[in-house]
Design an enzyme around this catalytic site. Structure first.
Site, PDB file in Angstrom:
ATOM      1  N   SER A 146       2.412   0.690   1.069  1.00 11.46           N
ATOM      2  CA  SER A 146       1.136   1.370   1.230  1.00 11.46           C
ATOM      3  C   SER A 146       0.480   1.523  -0.142  1.00 11.46           C
ATOM      4  CB  SER A 146       1.350   2.713   1.935  1.00 11.46           C
ATOM      5  OG  SER A 146       0.145   3.228   2.419  1.00 11.46           O
ATOM      6  N   ASP A 403      -0.173  -2.452  12.191  1.00 13.40           N
ATOM      7  CA  ASP A 403      -0.503  -1.412  11.215  1.00 13.40           C
ATOM      8  C   ASP A 403      -2.006  -1.215  11.096  1.00 13.40           C
ATOM      9  OD1 ASP A 403      -0.506   0.383   9.152  1.00 13.40           O
ATOM     10  OD2 ASP A 403       0.209  -1.036   7.626  1.00 13.40           O
ATOM     11  N   HIS A 428       3.676   0.022   9.763  1.00 11.11           N
ATOM     12  CA  HIS A 428       3.436   0.276   8.343  1.00 11.11           C
ATOM     13  C   HIS A 428       4.699   0.048   7.507  1.00 11.11           C
ATOM     14  CE1 HIS A 428       0.650   1.596   5.358  1.00 11.11           C
ATOM     15  NE2 HIS A 428       1.248   2.728   5.073  1.00 11.11           N
TER      16      HIS A 428
END
Length: 467
Positions: A146, A403, A428
């Site tokens: 991320s 995601d 994710h």
């Protein structure tokens, strides 16, 4: 009201049920503290102590580093089991998880927002890595998921002399290109639609019911009885906050739609999107509006009340907005996230408005976003990444098709020195999580390709110092 709705966007951050528990900090990991300059760039006086979780490996093995995100570094250790339990031991590597300044326990004192920037963070990483390396010839590979994946890519681009390769998982470096912020809600909606074609409609209809109640104060008591908020529902803004609270649950389950039970932001069953669709199907059969809203209440229980201990739900989260992540999204990191209703998505209409976002940032911090910063500083956030990143090398970008952040991820090859891997059915940064028997074949394949690239980078680094 606009302020509170924006804070909801900011919170998005990034079977019998045998839940995968969070990883305990292993006995081979120690907590180290590194004193860094508060201002690496302009040399203003002051220092900051940066926390590092560190496991010493063989002095002849590589150094693997996790570039910390927007939270305590212990959280990212717990979510990165592939590095902790598989790669580290497999390579007999030293492993370091470096905490991001201004998060966890790495807080400056006296406090000032002035020194929170990605440039300062990357300099922290570079200096600490130089101190951790057993020798000048030690290969260094960085990992991040991320925002941490963004930092891993940025680090390789800005400091190629210090890092030999980067695994950037679910890194939404192109998010600013979605200027209206349509992708996050659209991908979330597609996740539900692909499970059950009626699911999207069932959820959308529930939000339409709430929309119809906004101007009907006589329904507010009934809403309180169904949803049990900690605050009384007394005005239109409270109903909007309830809608956002429910939407966050649906979007959070799309982000964490892992194939096995997990403990991320709380306990979730495997494939929580599927479970949510089953709940909404059950509560939508009679086309009774109160029944549909009870389905929403069950979704809240599933996502927020995993312990069963909550006696009410705080619709406003209790936050002031004066948080490090808010500051970062008000300066360098612009993540447009909006909701537009059908046909784009199933959620209540909440358009992204750059002007209003800027006004909020000025009100909170006295700063304005800098949309040109990432393109100039890192070559990211531009439609021409094939040109701006033409010289980038030794970076693997991965993204999951489930995601919601995937809309901001690099999905097309940039050049022959970088690698892009799509993970079908992946949520994710699934590839960084502890390998699980229920993993889809796509993530098993992705990890094998990542290992192949890591091996190549290590060989290149060793060859460089053997000349």
């Amino acid at each position: 009201l606009i302020f509170l709705l924006f804070l909801g966007v900011l919170s998005k951050r990034l079977s019998p049920l045998n839940y995968e528990g969070p990883l305990d900090i292993g006995p081979n990991y120690q907590t180290l503290w590194f004193t860094e300059d508060l201002d690496h760039i302009n040399r203003d006086p002051g220092t900051i102590n940066i926390r590092v979780l560190y496991s010493q490996g063989s002095p002849t093995a590589p150094l693997f580093v996790y570039t910390g995100n927007e939270g305590p570094i212990t959280e990212f250790y717990q979510m990165t089991g592939w590095l902790v339990g598989t790669l580290g031991p497999q390579y007999n590597a030293s492993v370091a998880f470096i905490e991001h300044r201004y998060y966890g326990e790495s807080i400056p004192s006296p406090f000032s927002w002035k020194y929170l920037s990605t440039d300062q963070v990357l300099w922290d990483f570079a200096d600490i890595i130089q101190q951790l390396k057993p020798s000048n010839s030690t290969p260094v590979i960085v990992f991040g998921g991320s925002y941490g994946g963004m930092l891993a890519a940025y680090f390789r681009i800005k400091y190629p002399q210090f890092v030999d390769g980067a695994i950037a998982s679910s890194a939404p470096v192109l998010m600013p290109l979605d200027v209206n912020g349509t992708s996050y809600a659209r991908i979330s909606t597609n996740d539900y639609f692909n499970v059950d074609r009626d699911c999207e409609g069932n959820i959308h209809n529930g939000f339409l019911i709430l929309d119809n109640f906004i101007d009907r104060p006589l329904t507010y008591t009934a809403l309180e009885n169904i949803f049990n908020p900690c605050q009384s529902i007394q005005e239109q803004g409270d109903v909007l906050a309830l809608e956002d609270f429910i939407a966050d649950a649906f979007q959070g389950m799309a982000q964490f739609d892992y194939p096995y039970p997990t403990n991320v932001d709380g306990l979730l069953p495997g494939f929580p999107v599927n479970v949510s669709c089953s709940i909404m199907s059950q509560f939508s059969q009679n086309e009774n509006m109160w029944q549909a809203l009870m389905g929403f209440a069950q979704i809240n229980n599933l996502f927020y009340n995993w312990t069963g201990n909550l006696t009410c739900y705080d619709l406003y989260g209790g936050g002031s907005g004066l948080e490090p992540w808010t500051y970062q999204t008000c300066t360098e990191l612009i993540f447009p996230i909006g909701q537009y209703g059908l046909p784009n998505d199933m959620f209540p209409v909440r358009p992204w408005d750059y002007k209003q976002w800027t006004q909020m940032c000025q009100g909170l911090f006295g700063v304005s976003p800098r949309p040109d910063w990432a393109p100039i500083n890192y070559g990211m956030g531009t439609n021409d990444v094939n040109i701006t990143l033409a010289s980038a090398s030794n970076i693997v970008f991965t993204y999951g098709t489930l995601d919601p952040w995937g809309g901001g991820c690099i999905q097309e090859p940039i050049n022959d020195q970088t690698t892009v891997i799509g993970i079908k059915g992946g949520a994710h940064h699934l590839d960084l999580r502890t390998p699980n028997p229920r993993d889809p074949q796509s993530v098993i394949y992705a990890r094998s390709r990542e290992v192949a690239m890591i091996n190549q980078w290590i060989s290149q680094a060793m060859e460089k110092f053997s000349r």
